[in-house]
Motif scaffolding. Structure first.
Motif, short mmCIF file in Angstrom:
data_model
loop_
_atom_site.label_atom_id
_atom_site.label_comp_id
_atom_site.label_asym_id
_atom_site.label_seq_id
_atom_site.Cartn_x
_atom_site.Cartn_y
_atom_site.Cartn_z
N GLY A 181 0.89 7.10 -6.33
CA GLY A 181 2.03 7.71 -5.65
C GLY A 181 3.13 6.76 -5.31
O GLY A 181 4.25 7.16 -5.08
N TYR A 182 2.89 5.44 -5.29
CA TYR A 182 3.91 4.49 -4.89
C TYR A 182 3.83 3.25 -5.77
O TYR A 182 2.76 2.84 -6.18
CB TYR A 182 3.74 4.09 -3.41
CG TYR A 182 3.66 5.29 -2.53
CD1 TYR A 182 2.43 5.80 -2.13
CD2 TYR A 182 4.81 5.95 -2.13
CE1 TYR A 182 2.34 6.92 -1.35
CE2 TYR A 182 4.73 7.09 -1.36
CZ TYR A 182 3.49 7.57 -0.97
OH TYR A 182 3.42 8.70 -0.21
N SER A 256 3.01 12.22 9.85
CA SER A 256 3.20 12.62 8.45
C SER A 256 4.41 11.94 7.82
O SER A 256 4.52 11.86 6.60
CB SER A 256 3.34 14.14 8.36
OG SER A 256 4.46 14.59 9.13
N TRP A 257 5.33 11.45 8.64
CA TRP A 257 6.49 10.71 8.13
C TRP A 257 6.07 9.36 7.57
O TRP A 257 6.72 8.82 6.69
CB TRP A 257 7.51 10.49 9.26
CG TRP A 257 8.38 11.66 9.54
CD1 TRP A 257 8.18 12.96 9.17
CD2 TRP A 257 9.60 11.64 10.28
NE1 TRP A 257 9.20 13.75 9.62
CE2 TRP A 257 10.09 12.96 10.32
CE3 TRP A 257 10.33 10.65 10.91
CZ2 TRP A 257 11.27 13.31 10.96
CZ3 TRP A 257 11.51 10.99 11.57
CH2 TRP A 257 11.98 12.31 11.58
N GLN A 258 5.00 8.79 8.15
CA GLN A 258 4.51 7.45 7.78
C GLN A 258 5.57 6.37 8.00
O GLN A 258 5.56 5.33 7.33
CB GLN A 258 4.03 7.43 6.33
CG GLN A 258 2.87 8.37 6.06
CD GLN A 258 2.45 8.37 4.61
OE1 GLN A 258 2.79 9.27 3.86
NE2 GLN A 258 1.69 7.37 4.21
N GLY A 259 6.46 6.59 8.92
CA GLY A 259 7.49 5.60 9.19
C GLY A 259 8.38 6.04 10.34
O GLY A 259 8.40 7.20 10.73
N GLY A 273 -4.19 0.18 2.31
CA GLY A 273 -4.48 -0.24 0.95
C GLY A 273 -4.77 0.89 -0.01
O GLY A 273 -4.69 0.72 -1.22
N ALA A 274 -5.09 2.08 0.52
CA ALA A 274 -5.36 3.24 -0.32
C ALA A 274 -4.15 4.17 -0.38
O ALA A 274 -4.26 5.29 -0.85
CB ALA A 274 -6.58 3.99 0.21
N ASN A 275 -3.03 3.71 0.12
CA ASN A 275 -1.80 4.51 0.17
C ASN A 275 -1.92 5.73 1.07
O ASN A 275 -1.21 6.72 0.89
CB ASN A 275 -1.38 4.97 -1.23
CG ASN A 275 -0.28 4.09 -1.78
OD1 ASN A 275 0.22 3.20 -1.11
ND2 ASN A 275 0.10 4.33 -3.01
#
Length: 346
Positions: A181-182, A256-259, A273-275
């Protein structure tokens, strides 16, 4: 995503506004110096016919400064966006460029047309600018008029490279994702801008809370309250301030924004590490690990500029990564077998 998002463009324009303001000040100061020398020379003579007229004073003190500002704006955007960089300083900092339908740089006159077409976007009560948030190709009204596109440079460069290698019968080199995904670690300057945005949001609130608590402390001091109570109020103020910062980063980076809001504006997120998104405890650990980055005379922060995975010291301590948000198909191996996406004429 190929096309640059709305908030990325907003931040880029904010940066460009600061740059243009500084350029305007520099040019205006030079003009003011020249004009003052001229007026001093004229007023030092005994010939009254050489004295500056009211029309000259109006032109030199009002019209020319306005003209300087307008020309600085036009030339800054037109020259930069028609240069080999295809972008203003603000856009370069955010990794976005302006291109035509063939991903080529604009000519000076086309870039000029795009700039002046912004007046139409403004005349629509700024709806022309807001169109970048909901049109299919993230175009504003002036983009559509100039048949131009604002795109993410990294994606354009990668898809162009993949297209070339595909037609050379060479398997295109895949990026090094940390998980599905990234694919790209966020750069130092993008993180710095995100921090700046977050500071603009959170610190005014902190100042207001501090002033309120300081007012309470002053009131207690006027009432001759015991010093131990005043010390407790001061300690409480520090606790509240640190708690506000901790909850702002801890809650948003584990949501859920992760930021944070700043990271969302820059299109970057914090992952493990697993995104996967961080837990609140892990996000809290990352926040408090910033103390280590500060204690190293902020070298811990600067590490994000030169470490392989763009990690700051507190990122390494928490085992997390700050990455650019990208759609999952951009790291799906099957994606690289497809023809790269290109802006379409229209």
């Amino acid at each position: 995503m190929l096309y640059a998002g709305f908030w990325k463009r907003v931040v880029a324009n904010f940066i460009d506004g600061i740059v243009v303001a500084l350029l305007t000040v520099i040019v205006s100061v030079l003009w003011s110096f020249i004009n003052r020398m001229f007026l001093t020379t004229m007023l030092s003579t005994d010939d009254y016919t050489l004295f500056p007229s009211e029309d000259y004073l109006f032109v030199s003190n009002a019209f020319i400064p306005l003209l300087i500002y307008l020309c600085t704006m036009w030339l800054y955007f037109a020259l930069m966006e028609s240069s080999s960089k295809k972008a203003t300083l603000g856009k370069m900092m955010l990794g976005i460029i302006v291109v035509d339908s063939n991903n080529q740089k604009l000519s000076f006159w086309r870039a000029s047309g795009r700039y002046f077409a912004k007046n139409l976007s403004g005349l629509t009560m700024y709806i022309g600018f807001l169109m970048a948030a909901f049109t299919e190709k993230k175009q504003t009204l002036h983009d559509m008029i100039a048949r131009a596109y604002v795109v993410n440079k990294e994606v354009v460069n990668f898809t162009a490279s993949a297209y070339y290698q595909q037609h050379q019968s060479i398997q295109p080199q895949q990026p090094q994702p940390i998980g599905k995904g990234y694919s790209v670690y966020s750069g130092f300057w993008k993180r710095s801008l995100a921090f700046l945005v977050d500071s603009i949001i959170i610190y005014p609130v902190i100042v207001i809370v501090s002033l309120i608590i300081q007012g309470v402390k002053s009131q207690l001091n006027d009432n001759l309250v015991d010093d131990s109570v005043l010390m407790l109020v001061s300690f409480g103020r520090s606790v509240i301030i640190y708690a506000m910062l901790w909850l702002y980063y801890g809650l948003l980076e584990s949501s859920s924004w992760q930021g944070t809001i700043g990271k969302k504006a820059m299109g970057i997120i914090v992952v493990d590490g697993a995104n996967s998104k961080l837990t609140f405890l892990r996000a809290s650990g990352r926040h408090w690990a910033k103390v280590l980055s500060i204690l190293t005379l902020c070298i811990g922060y600067i590490m994000a500029g030169f470490t392989a995975k763009k990690q700051a010291l507190h990122d390494k301590a928490a085992g997390v990564y700050v990455v650019n948000r990208m759609s999952p198909n951009q790291v799906d191996p099957g994606y690289y077998q497809q023809q790269p996406q290109q802006p379409q004429q229209g």
